[in-house]
Write a protein that holds these residues in place. Structure first.
Motif, PDB file in Angstrom:
ATOM      1  N   LEU A   1      16.240 -24.729  59.624  1.00 10.07           N
ATOM      2  CA  LEU A   1      17.123 -25.894  59.539  1.00 10.07           C
ATOM      3  C   LEU A   1      16.373 -27.135  59.049  1.00 10.07           C
ATOM      4  CD1 LEU A   1      19.165 -25.453  62.835  1.00 10.07           C
ATOM      5  CD2 LEU A   1      19.908 -24.952  60.508  1.00 10.07           C
ATOM      6  N   ARG A   2      15.110 -27.198  59.321  1.00  9.23           N
ATOM      7  CA  ARG A   2      14.308 -28.362  58.926  1.00  9.23           C
ATOM      8  C   ARG A   2      13.991 -28.363  57.436  1.00  9.23           C
ATOM      9  NH1 ARG A   2      12.770 -33.541  60.481  1.00  9.23           N
ATOM     10  NH2 ARG A   2      10.582 -33.954  60.027  1.00  9.23           N
ATOM     11  N   PHE A   3      13.729 -27.162  56.868  1.00 11.71           N
ATOM     12  CA  PHE A   3      13.214 -27.112  55.506  1.00 11.71           C
ATOM     13  C   PHE A   3      14.038 -26.270  54.535  1.00 11.71           C
ATOM     14  CE2 PHE A   3       9.437 -27.656  58.266  1.00 11.71           C
ATOM     15  CZ  PHE A   3       9.028 -28.900  57.830  1.00 11.71           C
ATOM     16  N   TYR A   4      14.723 -25.241  54.990  1.00 11.59           N
ATOM     17  CA  TYR A   4      15.262 -24.245  54.067  1.00 11.59           C
ATOM     18  C   TYR A   4      16.786 -24.212  53.968  1.00 11.59           C
ATOM     19  CZ  TYR A   4      10.541 -22.373  54.008  1.00 11.59           C
ATOM     20  OH  TYR A   4       9.188 -22.230  53.864  1.00 11.59           O
ATOM     21  N   LYS A   5      17.496 -24.758  54.903  1.00 10.59           N
ATOM     22  CA  LYS A   5      18.953 -24.684  54.829  1.00 10.59           C
ATOM     23  C   LYS A   5      19.450 -25.520  53.658  1.00 10.59           C
ATOM     24  CE  LYS A   5      23.225 -25.679  57.222  1.00 10.59           C
ATOM     25  NZ  LYS A   5      23.682 -26.569  56.137  1.00 10.59           N
ATOM     26  N   LYS A   6      20.238 -24.912  52.829  1.00  9.43           N
ATOM     27  CA  LYS A   6      20.729 -25.578  51.629  1.00  9.43           C
ATOM     28  C   LYS A   6      21.906 -26.473  51.969  1.00  9.43           C
ATOM     29  CE  LYS A   6      22.119 -24.537  46.863  1.00  9.43           C
ATOM     30  NZ  LYS A   6      22.440 -23.463  45.896  1.00  9.43           N
ATOM     31  N   ASN A   7      21.880 -27.692  51.424  1.00 13.22           N
ATOM     32  CA  ASN A   7      22.925 -28.670  51.697  1.00 13.22           C
ATOM     33  C   ASN A   7      23.656 -29.067  50.422  1.00 13.22           C
ATOM     34  OD1 ASN A   7      21.939 -28.891  54.437  1.00 13.22           O
ATOM     35  ND2 ASN A   7      20.270 -30.109  53.592  1.00 13.22           N
ATOM     36  N   SER A   8      23.839 -28.119  49.515  1.00 14.70           N
ATOM     37  CA  SER A   8      24.397 -28.444  48.201  1.00 14.70           C
ATOM     38  C   SER A   8      25.837 -28.928  48.284  1.00 14.70           C
ATOM     39  CB  SER A   8      24.332 -27.218  47.282  1.00 14.70           C
ATOM     40  OG  SER A   8      25.020 -26.124  47.865  1.00 14.70           O
ATOM     41  N   ASN A   9      26.579 -28.542  49.311  1.00 12.05           N
ATOM     42  CA  ASN A   9      27.984 -28.952  49.404  1.00 12.05           C
ATOM     43  C   ASN A   9      28.140 -30.422  49.743  1.00 12.05           C
ATOM     44  OD1 ASN A   9      28.864 -26.365  48.863  1.00 12.05           O
ATOM     45  ND2 ASN A   9      28.943 -25.780  51.027  1.00 12.05           N
ATOM     46  N   ASP A  10      27.057 -31.057  50.221  1.00  8.98           N
ATOM     47  CA  ASP A  10      27.156 -32.447  50.651  1.00  8.98           C
ATOM     48  C   ASP A  10      26.224 -33.361  49.868  1.00  8.98           C
ATOM     49  OD1 ASP A  10      28.959 -31.830  52.784  1.00  8.98           O
ATOM     50  OD2 ASP A  10      27.264 -30.978  53.857  1.00  8.98           O
ATOM     51  N   THR A  11      25.841 -32.944  48.694  1.00 11.57           N
ATOM     52  CA  THR A  11      24.939 -33.772  47.905  1.00 11.57           C
ATOM     53  C   THR A  11      25.701 -34.835  47.147  1.00 11.57           C
ATOM     54  OG1 THR A  11      25.070 -32.189  46.097  1.00 11.57           O
ATOM     55  CG2 THR A  11      23.250 -31.929  47.655  1.00 11.57           C
ATOM     56  N   VAL A  12      24.948 -35.818  46.714  1.00 12.14           N
ATOM     57  CA  VAL A  12      25.516 -36.904  45.936  1.00 12.14           C
ATOM     58  C   VAL A  12      24.929 -36.838  44.533  1.00 12.14           C
ATOM     59  CG1 VAL A  12      25.759 -39.396  45.736  1.00 12.14           C
ATOM     60  CG2 VAL A  12      25.783 -38.312  47.992  1.00 12.14           C
ATOM     61  N   GLY A  13      25.778 -36.841  43.534  1.00 10.13           N
ATOM     62  CA  GLY A  13      25.309 -36.783  42.166  1.00 10.13           C
ATOM     63  C   GLY A  13      24.885 -35.407  41.711  1.00 10.13           C
ATOM     64  N   GLY A  14      25.277 -34.366  42.453  1.00 12.16           N
ATOM     65  CA  GLY A  14      24.968 -33.006  42.056  1.00 12.16           C
ATOM     66  C   GLY A  14      23.554 -32.558  42.332  1.00 12.16           C
ATOM     67  N   VAL A  15      22.765 -33.336  43.072  1.00 12.42           N
ATOM     68  CA  VAL A  15      21.384 -32.973  43.388  1.00 12.42           C
ATOM     69  C   VAL A  15      21.371 -32.164  44.671  1.00 12.42           C
ATOM     70  CG1 VAL A  15      19.073 -33.851  43.879  1.00 12.42           C
ATOM     71  CG2 VAL A  15      20.565 -35.052  42.267  1.00 12.42           C
ATOM     72  N   GLU A  16      20.774 -30.972  44.627  1.00  9.74           N
ATOM     73  CA  GLU A  16      20.715 -30.115  45.794  1.00  9.74           C
ATOM     74  C   GLU A  16      19.609 -30.577  46.733  1.00  9.74           C
ATOM     75  OE1 GLU A  16      20.229 -26.159  44.440  1.00  9.74           O
ATOM     76  OE2 GLU A  16      22.305 -25.942  43.757  1.00  9.74           O
ATOM     77  N   SER A  17      19.856 -30.409  48.016  1.00  7.73           N
ATOM     78  CA  SER A  17      18.854 -30.771  49.015  1.00  7.73           C
ATOM     79  C   SER A  17      18.734 -29.641  50.017  1.00  7.73           C
ATOM     80  CB  SER A  17      19.236 -32.076  49.722  1.00  7.73           C
ATOM     81  OG  SER A  17      20.429 -31.892  50.468  1.00  7.73           O
ATOM     82  N   TYR A  18      17.624 -29.649  50.731  1.00 11.14           N
ATOM     83  CA  TYR A  18      17.352 -28.600  51.699  1.00 11.14           C
ATOM     84  C   TYR A  18      16.870 -29.220  53.001  1.00 11.14           C
ATOM     85  CZ  TYR A  18      17.501 -25.470  47.655  1.00 11.14           C
ATOM     86  OH  TYR A  18      17.889 -24.789  46.539  1.00 11.14           O
TER      87      TYR A  18
END
Length: 357
Positions: free
Chosen positions: A206-223
């Motif tokens: 959850l700290r490093f690897y869970k993908k948060n692409s559904n909640d990104t701003v400007g289409g930038v993926e975060s983890y």
């Protein structure tokens, strides 16, 4: 017809991963119970549960062992706790991310337990105990993983047990972890120690690897979630931070250098626009923590200002007296008038009056 339709509607309302995961757990647990019932003596059935000495021949048990509960009370606890919590997480994260979380938490925890038992065997040469005398099964690692996820999402939420015991969600993982430590020290390593592995694995995911692409701003993926409130040292008392902080930073630095963790793409505390996790749940969590910090700061400010009001007012220098504006010059009166006025005044200068006369 309505009586039959109600259970069907309820089952259909359960998200996909939660529904099939629960069904698989109940099915394999009943199969294990049936095999135990029809076998002579107690057997481990290494093709269903994780036995460190046999798992290399049954590699699927690193995942499927979590679907087997060997006792009735373990199955009851799992059915009561796991489906509702997974249902909540699946509606926030989606089916794919929930399934990835389950596999990562269960599989990696079992791999660590497998390796730990082999290390114990190498150190003691006791194969009967550490390779074939222990087995890992059930969803204890997933239970602690779900508690870690809830600590990330709703840490200040309060739950109540038995009608009188109240506890915040953020305190539940360490309580369960303490129970695991006590049971392991008492000699019940299997399966209690897997709770400790599940806690660490789920936090790392959850700290490093869970993908948060559904909640990104400007289409930038975060983890992951890189906020300070979800850091490793936040799980431990403040006096341990002086040791854990530098050690954790050192490991993180090298893991980041070796590209073992993905780029998170930003963090709220660092001024970036990405919000980790589900937008609604994560924003609510951040809002609650911000309000709590603001209330504490206001309380500290009001108390300090109350204590310092009296000393400040006592030592504040008085403003200088106003300087009288100059009056227009007048013609000097006769000397006898000045003398008469000075003698009649209570504060007059006697020397000046006599000289005038």
């Amino acid at each position: 017809m309505a009586i039959l339709q109600s259970p069907i509607t309820f089952i259909a309302s359960i998200p996909t991963v939660t529904r099939y995961f629960t069904l698989a757990t109940v099915t394999l647990s009943l199969v294990y119970a049936w095999l135990q019932w029809n076998s002579e003596g107690a057997k481990l059935f290494p093709y269903l549960v994780l036995v460190p000495g046999s798992s290399l021949f049954y590699p699927w048990t690193f995942i499927t062992s979590a679907l087997v509960e060997t006792t009735l009370w373990e199955l009851a606890i799992t059915v009561i706790t796991i489906p509702p919590t997974l249902k909540y997480l699946e509606r926030l994260w989606g089916s794919i991310e929930t399934l990835k979380f389950i596999i990562a938490t269960v599989c990696v925890s079992n791999i660590i337990a497998f390796g730990f038992n082999w290390i114990e065997f190498i150190g003691t040469s006791n194969a009967d105990l550490f390779l074939y005398g222990m087995n890992y099964h059930g969803q204890m690692s997933l239970q602690i993983g779900v508690l870690v996820a809830f600590t990330q999402l709703i840490p200040e939420h309060q739950v109540q047990f038995l009608g009188f015991l109240k506890m915040r969600v953020k305190s539940l993982p360490m309580t369960y972890l303490t129970l695991s430590t006590v049971m392991t020290i008492l000699g019940f390593q299997s399966p209690w120690i897997i709770i400790q592995f599940g806690w660490f694995v789920s936090w790392i995911y959850l700290r490093f690897y869970k993908k948060n692409s559904n909640d990104t701003v400007g289409g930038v993926e975060s983890y992951g979630d890189r906020s300070e409130t979800f850091s490793l040292v936040s799980w431990f008392p403040p006096f341990t931070h002086i040791v854990l902080g530098p050690g954790g930073n050192f490991v993180y630095k090298w893991a980041n250098t070796l590209h073992l963790i993905p780029s998170h793409g930003g963090d709220i505390e660092s001024g970036f626009s990405t919000i980790p996790g589900s937008a609604r749940a994560e924003a609510e969590r951040r809002r609650a923590m911000a309000l709590q910090a603001l209330d504490q700061r206001l309380a500290n400010t009001s108390s300090s200002s109350t204590q310092s009001t009296a000393p400040v007012s006592a030592h504040t220098p008085r403003p200088p007296p106003a300087v009288a504006s100059p009056r227009p010059e007048k013609v000097a009166p006769p000397i006898d008038h000045v003398a008469r006025t000075s003698s009649d005044s209570e504060s007059g200068d006697l020397g000046t009056t006599e000289a005038s006369k």
